[in-house]
Design an enzyme around this catalytic site. Structure first.
Site, mmCIF file in Angstrom:
data_model
loop_
_atom_site.group_PDB
_atom_site.id
_atom_site.type_symbol
_atom_site.label_atom_id
_atom_site.label_comp_id
_atom_site.label_asym_id
_atom_site.label_seq_id
_atom_site.Cartn_x
_atom_site.Cartn_y
_atom_site.Cartn_z
ATOM 1 C CG ASP A 164 -0.414 -0.435 2.476
ATOM 2 O OD1 ASP A 164 0.821 -0.575 2.577
ATOM 3 O OD2 ASP A 164 -1.188 -0.637 3.431
ATOM 4 C CG ASP A 219 2.321 0.082 11.451
ATOM 5 O OD1 ASP A 219 1.792 0.897 12.211
ATOM 6 O OD2 ASP A 219 2.031 -0.014 10.251
#
Ligand SMILES: *[C@@H]1O[C@H](CO)[C@@H](O)[C@H](O)[C@H]1NC(C)=O
Ligand SMILES: *[C@@H]1O[C@H](CO)[C@@H](O)[C@H](O)[C@H]1NC(C)=O
Ligand SMILES: *[C@@H]1O[C@H](CO)[C@@H](O)[C@H](O)[C@H]1NC(C)=O
Ligand SMILES: *[C@@H]1O[C@H](CO)[C@@H](O)[C@H](O)[C@H]1NC(C)=O
Ligand SMILES: *[C@@H]1O[C@H](CO)[C@@H](O)[C@H](O)[C@H]1NC(C)=O
Ligand SMILES: *[C@@H]1O[C@H](CO)[C@@H](O)[C@H](O)[C@H]1NC(C)=O
Length: 841
Positions: free
Chosen positions: A54, A462
């Site tokens: 992405d 993350d």
């Protein structure tokens, strides 16, 4: 003849300074570290497969299970959105051809339209066509698909299903030009959150997939039957054309509820398989279904593997075994506790077997072995910390169409897969590994390299962050991420110049202390007790002797702690100030405002004083770096270029050659005791990474053909090695950390002597009229215009931390071990689903 050779010589000479020919490669963090929304395999050529990400571009699969990034060269500063891959398609008739729809966001965060890129050599080189609308590779619904497809009977015909209500587009010349299919009107009106004003969640989700029926007849050389799915939560979301796209109608008898995510044809069965979820993904889903559509007799069959209260999730990943008709697999999109579920059927969905089952709670029968030797940190940092082993955000699952034992699926964390899948049907136990070697899709938020200390400290989104002790470790995936405390994302990291084993990092979560320190170079950490649980994100600077931390937080202005004490406000600095510590003199800190004022502190960061007219016409400070070994020498990166001081920031000289500079760094140079200055900025070759070995007198393009995405300081961080001559790192927003060995020509001035600086001094600026008029005070800084849009992206571009402070609708907002946001954007409430998962609903 003669004159030509003279010209050639001149060209060669002129080109010499920019011919760095650096070869960039990834630091091996390994394990991917982010979301892979889709894989595609070529149907007939064994081993040809791609993974789309992405925010980190497209990867091609190699024979040894590793992956090669293939879109770096086209992801330059002006086309940074090429790393957002919203769809990928292969030409069933030509295994060398690959197509992708690129673009990051459909809202204002991305200034560019989308692009249809095409390659005839498996991604070695690309041609491109700009689309007349934006493409959202990092938008909601990005795991649906594929929304791009090549006609299996006609290589010239390509369909692309757009977002934002733009509808269906078709090319009849192999992707060179596209035109709208006006007869297709089901544009996919669903929006995740109409009240969102950012354009992210209130944009129409658009078209979900385009699936050709290769078993249908041809009409004028084109496949006649085409199915298109739209993100519509109403009676019809699957549409069909039986006349090669001329007319369209809703497929009769379809479920009429939930959103279709994946739709695949099993040609031998002449059937479609579809997965559905009640959200468009990738974080959501509390119900869903799996259907089989028999094309011959036009009947739909609900083949959902679970029902009743067990059906608490939607379905995403869908694998169809092309060599064994009737063998299919589906994955839960998000089953947050205890773990994801994957089902396999060998009878077209009549019956299913799961990959795990309860064996009298809390015991589970796990019909798999899962290891991560390629990325050991996944085991230590995630699997051993959580009941979720199989993953989450499983939008993609593929069975190799030419090898029924080979499968891949992707999660929000990594790519898993194996080579003994048919053992599921015999001994009901399969071997799963992390198979993401070569995929490096982390968003890097901060970097440090301590001379005499750890070679590389990388704060990432993350996955918290990673320490590489020595340069020889850069090729080895770390054993552990930063832990105790482990946060979802670390925002920044710094080392103490006189005590390089002392390092500090900050996190961007909430609900736990977001400062941690280490005294062994980032091998082990402990939380700093001087902070509360509300301060978060921003940047951090460690004093030279490691007794003081100055933190320009994203939540609470600039704060400071001494000797492990409580963080208190630094009132003399504006919120959001750029900060740095002198690396040798413990009492000195530097700061700059986003409106161009420079500040210095000589009392260990307690108070800062604005330096009158320090930076000439600069209107924004982007970065400040202190010389790693020379007290009082520093460089300030601004919209006007780089300013150098050798007297602790009292006076500056402006370096020539680059303007509009972003992240800058010093790294060990090739001559003994020398340092290279690295800078992202606008120079002779455009917006790129440059290096200077003569303190900015001359600059070399060290980026070469490598793309880093946007060079804005929020996206690309440059770091010179503190230990290895000519080694330079770039932390990217979605392609991990890249590094190269560069050789930079130029003579090094004596860094300790300011008089030797080979650049024009700022005396003209210092001589400027009245001091009171020239001083840019912090109060005027608040009145100044905001920085450009490209500088405001950092908090929104990491893969799964969209909305860092408040969780978005459907996102996780709590649960055991959760360190992310615990409150939701209005009007949603954080509701506990179980001990391990709370969600914004
Ligand atoms: C995007 O495409 C539209 C339609 O062709 C055009 O009006 C617009 O100027 C384009 N945007 C950019 C940034 O090129
Ligand atoms: C989809 O439609 C159903 C039926 O109208 C409704 O119950 C559900 O809330 C809708 N889901 C979403 C995400 O809008
Ligand atoms: C349609 O075909 C499937 C097998 O593909 C069969 O199970 C089903 O009964 C058929 N339905 C009708 C209405 O003929
Ligand atoms: C499947 O194999 C793995 C690895 O050998 C083993 O740990 C696991 O217990 C096996 N599962 C069952 C249910 O026997
Ligand atoms: C924080 O408190 C814990 C427990 O009291 C202690 O073990 C730790 O050393 C403290 N950390 C710091 C940085 O003072
Ligand atoms: C360190 O900085 C302080 C404050 O500016 C200054 O007084 C002192 O001389 C400096 N020390 C060295 C060794 O440069």
């Amino acid at each position: 003849m003669k004159s030509i050779s003279v010209i050639q010589l001149l060209l060669a000479a002129a080109a010499a300074p920019v011919r760095a020919a650096a070869s960039w490669k990834n630091v091996n963090i390994g394990g991917g570290g982010g979301f892979v929304p889709g894989f595609v395999f070529h149907p007939t050529e064994k081993g040809v497969a791609y993974a789309r990400t992405d925010i980190g571009g497209l990867y091609r699969l190699n024979a040894d299970d590793s992956w090669t990034a293939i879109t770096d060269s086209i992801t330059t500063d002006d086309k940074w959105n090429n790393w957002g891959i919203d769809a990928v398609a292969l030409d069933p008739q030509d295994p060398d051809k690959v197509y992708a729809a690129t673009g990051m966001y459909t809202n204002s965060w991305d200034p560019n339209n989308g692009t249809l890129i095409r390659s005839s050599d498996r991604g070695a080189t690309w041609s491109s066509t700009e689309l007349p609308f934006k493409v959202g590779g990092n938008m909601p619904g990005r795991g649906m698909g594929e929304r791009l497809a090549v006609d299996p009977k006609n290589s010239k015909i390509i369909y692309f299903g757009a977002r934002s209500g733009h509808g269906l587009y078709k090319s009849t010349d192999g992707g060179v030009t596209f035109s709208k299919v006006s007869s297709f009107t089901a544009v996919g009106d669903y929006v995740v959150d109409p009240s969102d004003t950012t354009g992210l969640n209130n944009d129409k989700q658009g078209i979900a997939f385009v699936t050709f029926d290769s078993t249908s007849a041809t009409t004028n050389g084109a496949t006649s039957r085409i199915f298109v799915g739209s993100a519509t939560n109403s009676t019809s979301s699957v549409w069909v054309s039986n006349d090669a796209g001329a007319t369209w109608s809703a497929v009769a008898g379809q479920p009429g509820t939930y959103f279709p995510h994946k739709c695949k044809l099993q040609p031998t069965e002449k059937a479609l398989y579809l997965t559905y979820s009640d959200g468009t993904g990738p974080y959501d889903g509390t119900a869903g279904a799996v259907y089989r559509y028999d094309i011959t007799n036009g009947t739909w069959k609900d083949i959902t593997p679970v029902s009743g209260s067990d059906l608490a999730y939607g379905f995403g990943g869908l694998g169809v075994d092309m060599k064994n008709p009737g063998t299919i697999m589906v994955a839960s999109l998000n089953l947050w506790w205890p773990d994801a579920q994957i089902y396999r059927s060998t009878d077209s969905g009549a019956t299913w077997s799961p990959i795990w089952e309860w064996d009298g709670y809390p015991n589970m029968n796990q019909y798999y072995g899962l290891t991560t030797p390629n990325a050991p940190w996944i085991e230590t940092g995630f699997l051993s910390q959580d009941t979720k082993h199989l993953g989450w955000m499983i939008e993609s699952l593929e069975i190799n169409p030419l090898d029924s034992d080979h499968w891949l699926y992707a999660t929000g964390l990594t790519v898993y897969g194996g080579h003994d899948l048919t053992k599921w049907d015999t001994v009901h136990n399969v071997t799963i590994q992390s198979l993401a070697v070569g995929i490096e899709e982390m968003a890097v938020l901060g970097l440090a390299s301590a001379p005499g200390g750890s070679e590389l400290l990388a704060a990432v989104g993350d996955d918290c962050g990673f320490t590489f002790k020595a340069s020889s470790d850069l090729g080895t995936s770390p054993k552990t991420p930063w832990m105790t405390p482990q946060w979802a994302s670390s925002a920044d990291v710094d080392y103490a110049g006189n005590k390089p084993a002392n390092v500090v990092r900050i996190g961007s979560g909430s609900g736990a202390q977001q400062v941690a320190v280490s005294s062994d170079g980032g091998a082990s950490w402990h939380a700093h007790n001087g902070t509360d649980t509300t301060k978060s994100s921003g940047t951090v600077a460690y004093s030279a002797d490691a007794d003081t931390i100055v933190w320009s937080s994203g939540t609470s202005g600039v704060v400071r702690s001494q000797n492990q004490g409580t963080f208190t406000a630094v009132a003399s600095l504006p919120s959001g100030a750029v900060i740095a510590s002198d690396k040798r003199n413990n009492t000195v800190f530097y700061a700059g405002s986003t409106t161009g004022t420079f500040y210095r502190s000589t009392d260990t960061g307690a108070t800062f004083t604005a330096v009158s007219d320090a930076l000439g016409s600069a209107e924004a400070v982007r970065d400040i770096i202190a010389h790693p070994t020379v007290a009082g020498e520093l460089y300030v990166s601004t919209d006007a270029g780089i300013f150098r001081s050798t007297d602790f920031g009292v006076s500056f000289t402006k370096l020539s050659g680059l303007t509009n500079t972003q992240s800058i760094s010093l790294g060990v140079g090739s001559a003994s005791g020398s340092w290279n200055l690295y800078a992202f900025g606008t120079g002779a070759n455009g917006n790129k990474l440059y290096a200077s070995a003569d303190a900015g007198a001359t600059w070399t393009d060290v980026q070469g053909a490598q793309g880093f995405g946007s060079i804005a300081v929020a996206s690309s961080k440059v770091l010179g090695s503190g230990n290895v001559a000519g080694q330079v790192y770039v932390g990217t927003n979605g392609r991990g950390v890249l590094y190269a060995q560069v050789s930079v020509s130029g003579t090094v001035p004596d860094a300790t002597s300011s008089s030797s600086a080979p650049v024009k001094t700022s005396s003209t600026a210092a001589a400027a009229p009245s001091s009171s008029a020239a001083v840019k005070t912090s109060s005027t800084s608040y009145a100044a215009p905001p920085t450009t849009a490209t500088l405001t992206l950092s908090s929104v571009k990491t893969t799964s931390t969209v909305g860092a402070e408040l969780a978005q609708h459907w996102y996780q907002c709590g649960g055991v071990g959760w360190t992310g946001p615990t409150a939701c954007v209005s009007p949603y409430k954080c509701e506990k689903q179980n001990d391990y998962y709370s969600q914004c609903v």
